[in-house]
Design a protein around this motif. Structure first.
Motif: not given
Length: 202
Positions: A156-158, A166-167, A177-181
């Motif tokens: 959903a961040y995308r 700068g996603l 897992g995932a890392i979101v920056k």
């Protein structure tokens, strides 16, 4: 026989998970690390409660261990320098050490500074336990992917607006897992759990 350094091992796990390369010295990474150390030092200067002092010192230690890994310094060498230091050095006005030997001295005296403050404020503390609590909290910044709902939350961040900011989404192997920056800053999932250091302060 090589002695396993639990502090270095924990930070190594964090840096591997968050795709922070090491050994990999660059002026950019060292400037970032110097900035983080300076920020924690400022927090230490104004801290009055023991729990706040412990929080600042643990964060400084965590950042310092990361710098040691980035330089490719044997963590036991830096710890040895710290135990041999006979004079207390204020570890910064933070200059970036230009050579490997200066980096060893910088991080060794930084560790000594941290340990000296811990001994002064919390003389009976076993520092490994609060350090690992900070590590646990840092690792909880990883977004879980155990359910389809959790996977959908990450995706959903995308959005176009996030992409412009700068996603970056990093999926760990085996759906760990995932890392979101966003703009280089790690975003915290709803499952993030801040470090609770109050239980280590008598």
């Amino acid at each position: 026989m090589t002695v396993v350094n639990p502090y270095s091992s924990a930070v190594r796990q964090f840096m591997q998970a968050f795709r922070q390369p090491f050994p990999c010295f660059t002026l950019e990474t060292q400037a970032s690390r110097a900035r983080m150390l300076s920020e924690e030092l400022e927090e230490l200067k104004v801290a009055r409660r023991k729990v706040d002092i412990l929080d600042a010192l643990m964060d400084m230690w965590y950042v310092a261990e990361g710098g040691i890994l980035e330089w490719g310094i044997d963590s036991n060498d830096a710890h040895h320098i710290a135990t041999m230091t006979s004079e207390l050095h204020q570890p910064y006005t933070v200059a970036i050490p230009p050579t490997l030997n200066e980096a060893k001295l910088f991080y060794g005296t930084t560790l000594f500074f941290i340990w000296d403050r811990l001994a002064s404020h919390l003389p009976h503390l076993d520092p490994e336990e609060p350090f690992m609590e900070v590590h646990r909290s840092n690792m909880s910044k990883i977004f879980p992917l155990k359910t389809n709902f959790q996977k959908a939350l990450v995706e959903a961040y995308r959005t176009p607006s996030m992409e412009r900011l700068g996603l970056e989404i990093i999926y760990l192997p085996d759906e760990e897992g995932a890392i979101v920056k966003l703009g280089g800053k790690v975003q915290k999932p709803g499952s993030y759990s801040p470090a609770d250091l109050s239980r280590f302060v008598k």
